[in-house]
Design a protein around this motif. Structure first.
Motif, mmCIF file in Angstrom:
data_model
loop_
_atom_site.group_PDB
_atom_site.id
_atom_site.type_symbol
_atom_site.label_atom_id
_atom_site.label_comp_id
_atom_site.label_asym_id
_atom_site.label_seq_id
_atom_site.Cartn_x
_atom_site.Cartn_y
_atom_site.Cartn_z
ATOM 1 N N LYS A 143 1.019 3.473 8.764
ATOM 2 C CA LYS A 143 1.570 2.821 7.580
ATOM 3 C C LYS A 143 1.428 1.306 7.690
ATOM 4 O O LYS A 143 1.165 0.621 6.699
ATOM 5 C CB LYS A 143 3.033 3.208 7.375
ATOM 6 N N GLN B 96 3.360 -8.247 2.067
ATOM 7 C CA GLN B 96 2.994 -6.877 2.446
ATOM 8 C C GLN B 96 2.247 -6.868 3.772
ATOM 9 O O GLN B 96 2.412 -5.959 4.581
ATOM 10 C CB GLN B 96 2.169 -6.214 1.345
ATOM 11 N N THR C 13 4.875 -7.102 6.371
ATOM 12 C CA THR C 13 5.548 -5.807 6.474
ATOM 13 C C THR C 13 4.719 -4.851 7.328
ATOM 14 O O THR C 13 5.250 -4.158 8.200
ATOM 15 C CB THR C 13 5.774 -5.203 5.070
ATOM 16 N N GLY C 14 3.423 -4.827 7.085
ATOM 17 C CA GLY C 14 2.533 -3.970 7.859
ATOM 18 C C GLY C 14 2.523 -4.333 9.328
ATOM 19 O O GLY C 14 2.559 -3.462 10.204
ATOM 20 N N ASN D 221 -0.492 -1.005 5.037
ATOM 21 C CA ASN D 221 0.177 -2.118 4.362
ATOM 22 C C ASN D 221 -0.536 -3.438 4.613
ATOM 23 O O ASN D 221 -0.635 -4.278 3.717
ATOM 24 C CB ASN D 221 1.640 -2.221 4.787
#
Length: 63
Positions: A9, A39, A42-43, A13
């Motif tokens: 994930k 993003q 976040t990744g 991201n």
């Protein structure tokens, strides 16, 4: 989530975030560019979380 899921994930991201950032920069959309940067971070955090889970598991398994 397990560590592999977190890492996958995270990679997704980061890739989507990079695309948003580049498209936002190309068309002059600062909002899209900022969302892309967020993003990507976040990744990166998700990937780091997966790595930490792996390290904890390795440590526990060695005990």
């Amino acid at each position: 989530m397990n560590s592999k899921t977190d890492k996958l994930k995270g990679v997704a991201n980061e890739a989507i975030g990079k695309a948003k950032r580049l498209v936002g920069a190309a068309i002059g959309d600062d909002g899209l560019r900022a969302k892309g940067v967020a993003q990507e971070f976040t990744g990166a955090a998700q990937k780091a979380g997966g790595e930490i889970k792996d390290l904890i598991k390795e440590t526990v398994d060695k005990s």
